[in-house]
Design a protein around this motif. Structure first.
Motif, PDB file in Angstrom:
ATOM      1  N   LEU A 151       0.831  -1.176  -0.147  1.00 45.31           N
ATOM      2  CA  LEU A 151       0.110   0.106   0.070  1.00 45.31           C
ATOM      3  C   LEU A 151       0.856   1.440  -0.022  1.00 45.31           C
ATOM      4  O   LEU A 151       0.511   2.129  -0.409  1.00 45.31           O
ATOM      5  CB  LEU A 151      -0.889   0.208   1.165  1.00 45.31           C
ATOM      6  N   ARG A 152       1.914   1.009   0.527  1.00 40.75           N
ATOM      7  CA  ARG A 152       2.839   2.485   0.619  1.00 40.75           C
ATOM      8  C   ARG A 152       3.244   2.787  -0.724  1.00 40.75           C
ATOM      9  O   ARG A 152       3.075   4.166  -1.066  1.00 40.75           O
ATOM     10  CB  ARG A 152       4.356   1.986   1.077  1.00 40.75           C
ATOM     11  N   PHE A 153       3.367   1.872  -1.869  1.00 39.82           N
ATOM     12  CA  PHE A 153       3.476   2.178  -3.216  1.00 39.82           C
ATOM     13  C   PHE A 153       2.348   3.148  -3.784  1.00 39.82           C
ATOM     14  O   PHE A 153       2.333   4.093  -4.497  1.00 39.82           O
ATOM     15  CB  PHE A 153       4.076   1.114  -4.280  1.00 39.82           C
ATOM     16  N   PHE A 154       1.074   2.545  -3.617  1.00 36.28           N
ATOM     17  CA  PHE A 154      -0.013   2.991  -3.893  1.00 36.28           C
ATOM     18  C   PHE A 154      -0.222   4.427  -3.604  1.00 36.28           C
ATOM     19  O   PHE A 154      -0.594   5.217  -4.258  1.00 36.28           O
ATOM     20  CB  PHE A 154      -1.376   2.018  -3.752  1.00 36.28           C
ATOM     21  N   PHE A 155      -0.066   4.758  -2.339  1.00 38.36           N
ATOM     22  CA  PHE A 155      -0.297   5.984  -1.921  1.00 38.36           C
ATOM     23  C   PHE A 155       0.940   6.977  -2.292  1.00 38.36           C
ATOM     24  O   PHE A 155       0.719   8.219  -2.330  1.00 38.36           O
ATOM     25  CB  PHE A 155      -0.270   6.002  -0.316  1.00 38.36           C
ATOM     26  N   ALA A 156       2.125   6.473  -2.377  1.00 37.83           N
ATOM     27  CA  ALA A 156       3.052   7.464  -3.210  1.00 37.83           C
ATOM     28  C   ALA A 156       2.903   7.727  -4.413  1.00 37.83           C
ATOM     29  O   ALA A 156       3.132   8.975  -4.804  1.00 37.83           O
ATOM     30  CB  ALA A 156       4.517   6.429  -2.915  1.00 37.83           C
TER      31      ALA A 156
ATOM     32  N   PHE B 259     -14.883  -6.267   5.886  1.00 41.07           N
ATOM     33  CA  PHE B 259     -14.267  -5.366   6.721  1.00 41.07           C
ATOM     34  C   PHE B 259     -13.218  -4.587   5.629  1.00 41.07           C
ATOM     35  O   PHE B 259     -13.178  -3.472   5.495  1.00 41.07           O
ATOM     36  CB  PHE B 259     -13.560  -5.589   7.827  1.00 41.07           C
ATOM     37  N   GLU B 260     -12.366  -5.581   5.028  1.00 42.39           N
ATOM     38  CA  GLU B 260     -11.347  -4.957   4.160  1.00 42.39           C
ATOM     39  C   GLU B 260     -12.242  -4.071   3.150  1.00 42.39           C
ATOM     40  O   GLU B 260     -11.922  -2.927   2.806  1.00 42.39           O
ATOM     41  CB  GLU B 260     -10.554  -6.206   3.705  1.00 42.39           C
ATOM     42  N   ILE B 261     -12.991  -4.770   2.344  1.00 43.16           N
ATOM     43  CA  ILE B 261     -13.617  -4.102   1.255  1.00 43.16           C
ATOM     44  C   ILE B 261     -14.373  -2.716   1.686  1.00 43.16           C
ATOM     45  O   ILE B 261     -14.494  -1.599   0.958  1.00 43.16           O
ATOM     46  CB  ILE B 261     -14.650  -4.885   0.404  1.00 43.16           C
ATOM     47  N   SER B 262     -15.015  -2.780   2.816  1.00 40.56           N
ATOM     48  CA  SER B 262     -15.499  -1.568   3.460  1.00 40.56           C
ATOM     49  C   SER B 262     -14.819  -0.464   3.475  1.00 40.56           C
ATOM     50  O   SER B 262     -15.038   0.867   3.240  1.00 40.56           O
ATOM     51  CB  SER B 262     -16.375  -2.157   4.601  1.00 40.56           C
ATOM     52  N   ALA B 263     -13.379  -0.822   4.010  1.00 40.34           N
ATOM     53  CA  ALA B 263     -12.583   0.312   4.420  1.00 40.34           C
ATOM     54  C   ALA B 263     -12.181   0.825   2.986  1.00 40.34           C
ATOM     55  O   ALA B 263     -11.986   2.091   3.025  1.00 40.34           O
ATOM     56  CB  ALA B 263     -11.194  -0.444   5.004  1.00 40.34           C
ATOM     57  N   TYR B 264     -12.096   0.328   1.900  1.00 44.97           N
ATOM     58  CA  TYR B 264     -11.757   0.825   0.689  1.00 44.97           C
ATOM     59  C   TYR B 264     -12.919   1.615   0.219  1.00 44.97           C
ATOM     60  O   TYR B 264     -12.696   2.642  -0.348  1.00 44.97           O
ATOM     61  CB  TYR B 264     -11.180  -0.055  -0.199  1.00 44.97           C
ATOM     62  N   ILE B 265     -14.169   1.201   0.307  1.00 46.19           N
ATOM     63  CA  ILE B 265     -15.444   1.786  -0.031  1.00 46.19           C
ATOM     64  C   ILE B 265     -15.670   3.189   0.779  1.00 46.19           C
ATOM     65  O   ILE B 265     -15.988   4.131   0.269  1.00 46.19           O
ATOM     66  CB  ILE B 265     -16.439   0.836   0.006  1.00 46.19           C
ATOM     67  N   ILE B 266     -15.109   2.919   1.998  1.00 47.13           N
ATOM     68  CA  ILE B 266     -15.366   4.444   3.010  1.00 47.13           C
ATOM     69  C   ILE B 266     -14.314   5.350   2.406  1.00 47.13           C
ATOM     70  O   ILE B 266     -14.752   6.472   2.193  1.00 47.13           O
ATOM     71  CB  ILE B 266     -15.220   3.902   4.361  1.00 47.13           C
ATOM     72  N   LEU B 267     -12.993   4.842   1.851  1.00 43.70           N
ATOM     73  CA  LEU B 267     -12.003   5.924   1.381  1.00 43.70           C
ATOM     74  C   LEU B 267     -12.777   6.467   0.210  1.00 43.70           C
ATOM     75  O   LEU B 267     -12.616   7.701  -0.139  1.00 43.70           O
ATOM     76  CB  LEU B 267     -10.813   5.205   1.119  1.00 43.70           C
TER      77      LEU B 267
ATOM     78  N   LEU C 208     -10.293   8.415   9.404  1.00 42.08           N
ATOM     79  CA  LEU C 208     -11.210   7.184   9.541  1.00 42.08           C
ATOM     80  C   LEU C 208     -10.725   6.289   8.487  1.00 42.08           C
ATOM     81  O   LEU C 208     -10.402   4.938   8.738  1.00 42.08           O
ATOM     82  CB  LEU C 208     -12.504   7.643   9.626  1.00 42.08           C
ATOM     83  N   PRO C 209     -10.706   6.647   7.274  1.00 46.73           N
ATOM     84  CA  PRO C 209     -10.560   5.593   6.140  1.00 46.73           C
ATOM     85  C   PRO C 209      -9.231   4.926   6.346  1.00 46.73           C
ATOM     86  O   PRO C 209      -8.869   3.923   5.974  1.00 46.73           O
ATOM     87  CB  PRO C 209     -10.804   6.213   5.052  1.00 46.73           C
ATOM     88  N   MET C 210      -8.189   5.980   6.514  1.00 47.26           N
ATOM     89  CA  MET C 210      -6.640   5.295   6.527  1.00 47.26           C
ATOM     90  C   MET C 210      -6.596   4.550   7.792  1.00 47.26           C
ATOM     91  O   MET C 210      -6.112   3.352   7.735  1.00 47.26           O
ATOM     92  CB  MET C 210      -5.926   6.802   6.850  1.00 47.26           C
ATOM     93  N   CYS C 211      -7.287   4.593   8.857  1.00 48.38           N
ATOM     94  CA  CYS C 211      -7.116   3.754  10.094  1.00 48.38           C
ATOM     95  C   CYS C 211      -7.631   2.548   9.803  1.00 48.38           C
ATOM     96  O   CYS C 211      -7.290   1.253   9.871  1.00 48.38           O
ATOM     97  CB  CYS C 211      -7.602   4.337  11.298  1.00 48.38           C
ATOM     98  N   LEU C 212      -8.995   2.556   9.012  1.00 47.05           N
ATOM     99  CA  LEU C 212      -9.533   1.369   8.715  1.00 47.05           C
ATOM    100  C   LEU C 212      -8.855   0.522   7.540  1.00 47.05           C
ATOM    101  O   LEU C 212      -8.866  -0.710   7.846  1.00 47.05           O
ATOM    102  CB  LEU C 212     -10.827   1.607   8.043  1.00 47.05           C
ATOM    103  N   ILE C 213      -7.969   0.925   6.662  1.00 49.83           N
ATOM    104  CA  ILE C 213      -7.550   0.345   5.605  1.00 49.83           C
ATOM    105  C   ILE C 213      -6.178  -0.156   6.403  1.00 49.83           C
ATOM    106  O   ILE C 213      -5.803  -1.466   6.009  1.00 49.83           O
ATOM    107  CB  ILE C 213      -7.092   1.301   4.729  1.00 49.83           C
ATOM    108  N   ILE C 214      -5.665   0.532   7.066  1.00 46.79           N
ATOM    109  CA  ILE C 214      -4.261   0.096   7.819  1.00 46.79           C
ATOM    110  C   ILE C 214      -4.765  -1.391   8.663  1.00 46.79           C
ATOM    111  O   ILE C 214      -3.869  -2.398   8.620  1.00 46.79           O
ATOM    112  CB  ILE C 214      -3.386   1.106   8.496  1.00 46.79           C
ATOM    113  N   LEU C 215      -5.802  -1.167   9.502  1.00 47.68           N
ATOM    114  CA  LEU C 215      -6.140  -2.151  10.327  1.00 47.68           C
ATOM    115  C   LEU C 215      -6.514  -3.279   9.556  1.00 47.68           C
ATOM    116  O   LEU C 215      -6.190  -4.494   9.941  1.00 47.68           O
ATOM    117  CB  LEU C 215      -7.253  -1.645  11.282  1.00 47.68           C
TER     118      LEU C 215
END
Length: 352
Positions: free
Chosen positions: A8-13, A222-230, A252-259
């Protein structure tokens, strides 16, 4: 190493890379895309700061708690991790972006983000202001993790609420011309993102220690919801002033994605397809070169635009963006393999 988080570090970079393609604003074909999508790429910085707190807590919490690591060893490891490549990219930026020796000294000592002047904190290799912030976080980390041991959960929640209230108050009362520095750049405020990451690790550790059984289906949702929320936060970002998006909006979305991406730490029993996808070795490798990508991309953009058309070949639009992306990617691989990894190891060995 938690592979999905590394990927994920690359995608956010990459999101940050898109936010610096400002030449697209001048092209009617792409100006709307840049203003509504690419320009919001600064959200990647929030991800990095929160992730930094989470990963440092993961790697060093028990070591500090059990006194298995010295302060010297910790600080050497952090210095070796970021400073060599940072210094190289700063030197490379001088021919095109030199301003003054005084500002150069600020950059050498990584204190540019403490100066509330855009000509200073965005000087030389502009994205490196965040590395100045990171050094501040690293300096405080042994204290912060020590406090984290002792604080009960209720006090951590209270502190988090206090951080949010403080940042919201700053959004309301700061003059508009100061919000960019204080809410986006200043290490004194951005340290709250870092602390949030440390607290987020406590949440992950709680689930791990309690051995709470979560079904594979539930974790996938939970995983998919985290990206949907973002996605929802991104779609509606124009409804809020940019100062809020600089600060608490994406927490909130960043914490959900990391978790959700740290499920292999919480439990290895139910590895979802999203985790498997992000654990693909080439994505993980891209994540490993993401620090180099982050430090190099702005220089590639700057020099490419400066010398575009010099030999009679003029690129624009998508072709120019793709050219800059691939140059950055190749340069990042080289920097990671030839500069970042070897110097990291040499500095650690030197001081050990």
């Amino acid at each position: 190493m938690i592979k999905p988080l590394t990927s994920l570090r690359f995608f956010f970079a990459f999101f940050v890379f898109l936010s610096h393609l400002s030449y697209l604003k001048e092209d009617k074909r792409y100006s709307g895309i840049f203003e509504n999508i690419f320009s919001e790429g600064f959200l990647g910085v929030s991800f990095f700061f929160i992730l930094s707190g989470f990963i440092l807590a993961l790697n060093y919490r028990d070591k500090f708690k059990d006194k298995k690591i010295s302060l010297k060893k910790f600080y050497v490891a952090r210095f070796a991790r970021i400073y060599p490549l940072y210094l190289v990219t700063m030197v490379v930026s001088i021919p095109a972006l030199f301003s003054s020796f005084k500002i150069l000294l600020y950059n050498i000592f990584l204190i540019q983000s403490y100066i509330p002047d855009q000509s200073v904190f965005f000087s030389y290799n502009a994205p490196s202001w965040s590395i100045s912030d990171e050094m501040f976080f690293y300096a405080l980390f042994p204290i912060l993790i020590g406090v984290s041991f002792k604080l009960k959960r209720i006090f951590k929640i209270a502190l988090l609420i206090l951080f949010i209230v403080l940042i919201l108050m700053l959004n309301i009362f700061l003059p508009e011309e100061r919000t960019h520095y204080w809410l986006y750049i200043s290490p004194l405020i951005r340290v709250f993102d870092f602390i949030l990451g440390i607290f987020l690790f406590d949440v992950a550790l709680h689930f791990k220690n309690k051995k709470i059984v979560i079904s594979k289906t539930t974790f996938s949702v939970f995983e998919i919801s985290a990206y949907i929320i973002l996605g929802f936060f991104f779609i509606f970002h124009k409804n809020l002033p940019i100062s809020y998006r600089f600060s608490v909006y994406y927490w909130l979305p960043m914490c959900l994605i990391i978790l959700s991406s740290a499920q292999s730490f919480i439990s290895e029993r139910n590895i979802t397809w999203v985790t498997k996808f992000l654990s693909w070795k080439w994505f993980v490798y891209l994540g490993e070169i993401s620090f180099a990508f982050y430090l190099i991309h702005y220089l590639v953009i700057t020099y490419t635009i400066k010398y575009n058309g010099l030999r009679g070949i003029y690129l624009n639009g998508t072709l120019l963006a793709l050219t800059m992306f691939f140059i950055t990617l190749i340069a990042s691989i080289f920097a990671y393999e030839v500069i970042e990894k070897p110097l990291n190891k040499k500095i650690k060995n030197l001081f050990s």
